[in-house]
Design an enzyme around this catalytic site. Structure first.
Site, PDB file in Angstrom:
ATOM      1  N   LYS A  11      51.765  -3.512  37.442  1.00  0.00           N
ATOM      2  CA  LYS A  11      52.953  -3.969  36.730  1.00  0.00           C
ATOM      3  C   LYS A  11      54.122  -2.977  36.798  1.00  0.00           C
ATOM      4  CE  LYS A  11      50.437  -6.819  33.397  1.00  0.00           C
ATOM      5  NZ  LYS A  11      50.212  -7.035  31.949  1.00  0.00           N
ATOM      6  N   TYR A  51      53.158 -17.287  34.911  1.00  0.00           N
ATOM      7  CA  TYR A  51      52.671 -17.227  33.524  1.00  0.00           C
ATOM      8  C   TYR A  51      52.887 -18.535  32.764  1.00  0.00           C
ATOM      9  CZ  TYR A  51      51.907 -12.232  34.091  1.00  0.00           C
ATOM     10  OH  TYR A  51      51.447 -11.004  34.504  1.00  0.00           O
ATOM     11  N   ARG A  87      38.016  -6.311  35.922  1.00  0.00           N
ATOM     12  CA  ARG A  87      38.315  -6.335  34.489  1.00  0.00           C
ATOM     13  C   ARG A  87      37.708  -5.118  33.786  1.00  0.00           C
ATOM     14  NH1 ARG A  87      41.344 -10.133  33.118  1.00  0.00           N
ATOM     15  NH2 ARG A  87      40.879 -10.097  30.902  1.00  0.00           N
ATOM     16  N   THR A  93      43.036  -4.921  27.043  1.00  0.00           N
ATOM     17  CA  THR A  93      44.480  -5.142  27.069  1.00  0.00           C
ATOM     18  C   THR A  93      45.214  -4.109  26.232  1.00  0.00           C
ATOM     19  OG1 THR A  93      44.118  -7.492  27.403  1.00  0.00           O
ATOM     20  CG2 THR A  93      46.289  -6.844  26.620  1.00  0.00           C
ATOM     21  N   ARG A 104      43.853   1.202  31.964  1.00  0.00           N
ATOM     22  CA  ARG A 104      44.730   1.040  30.799  1.00  0.00           C
ATOM     23  C   ARG A 104      44.617   2.211  29.825  1.00  0.00           C
ATOM     24  NH1 ARG A 104      43.713  -5.416  30.476  1.00  0.00           N
ATOM     25  NH2 ARG A 104      45.472  -6.042  31.779  1.00  0.00           N
ATOM     26  N   ASN A 114      50.980  -2.587  29.941  1.00  0.00           N
ATOM     27  CA  ASN A 114      49.607  -2.114  30.103  1.00  0.00           C
ATOM     28  C   ASN A 114      49.195  -1.906  31.566  1.00  0.00           C
ATOM     29  OD1 ASN A 114      49.110  -4.736  30.973  1.00  0.00           O
ATOM     30  ND2 ASN A 114      48.129  -5.360  29.063  1.00  0.00           N
ATOM     31  N   HIS A 117      47.433  -6.284  35.741  1.00  0.00           N
ATOM     32  CA  HIS A 117      46.957  -7.634  35.442  1.00  0.00           C
ATOM     33  C   HIS A 117      45.781  -7.890  36.366  1.00  0.00           C
ATOM     34  CE1 HIS A 117      46.817 -12.054  35.206  1.00  0.00           C
ATOM     35  NE2 HIS A 117      46.647 -11.986  36.517  1.00  0.00           N
ATOM     36  N   GLU A 128      45.743 -17.800  41.438  1.00  0.00           N
ATOM     37  CA  GLU A 128      46.703 -16.699  41.440  1.00  0.00           C
ATOM     38  C   GLU A 128      46.922 -16.135  42.845  1.00  0.00           C
ATOM     39  OE1 GLU A 128      46.030 -15.249  36.844  1.00  0.00           O
ATOM     40  OE2 GLU A 128      45.043 -14.103  38.422  1.00  0.00           O
TER      41      GLU A 128
END
Length: 140
Positions: A11, A51, A87, A93, A104, A114, A117, A128
């Site tokens: 991000k 999104y 993940r 998150t 993170r 954070n 994604h 995606e």
């Protein structure tokens, strides 16, 4: 376990701080291969489309503004149980709740910024990936 693919975004908060290499190293150390990668500046419209599932949520405008505020790095990752593995290496998150050693925990600024994604299911990973990549761009 089967080899699968997942989608990842580094991000704007992380790209602004030049953390792409550090984050990629964590992904690779976790056993994930980067089989497609692009640095893009997402338009607001592209962010809104990506999104769209969150369109009715109160954070939608802030999220799409943030994701279109600076370059991001979009990726296709491949590996054993790639969705779950990604993940796990991303962490919770909320960076305050994230495990030590996760992306993170180490790099996120807050819940909104954070750093990464990742797809939450194999089905969403397919959607995606297709949103951003053509088949010929995925060169595993």
């Amino acid at each position: 376990m089967a080899i699968q693919r997942t989608f990842s975004i580094i991000k704007p908060d992380a790209t602004k701080r030049n953390l792409t290499g550090a984050i990629n190293a964590k992904l690779e150390e976790a056993g994930l291969r980067i089989i497609a990668q692009k640095r893009i500046h997402m338009t607001r419209e592209k962010a809104e489309g990506f999104y769209e599932v969150h369109k009715e949520r109160p954070f939608f405008d802030e999220l799409t503004e943030f994701m279109s505020s600076a370059p991001v790095v979009i990726q296709v990752l491949e590996g054993e149980d790639a969705v779950a593995k990604n993940r796990l290496v991303m962490g919770s998150t909320n960076p305050e709740d994230a495990e030590e050693g996760t992306i993170r925990k180490e790099y996120a600024l807050n819940v909104g910024e954070n750093s990464v994604h990742g797809s939450d299911s194999a089905e969403n990973a397919e959607i995606e990936i297709a949103y951003f990549f053509k088949d010929e761009e995925i060169v595993g």
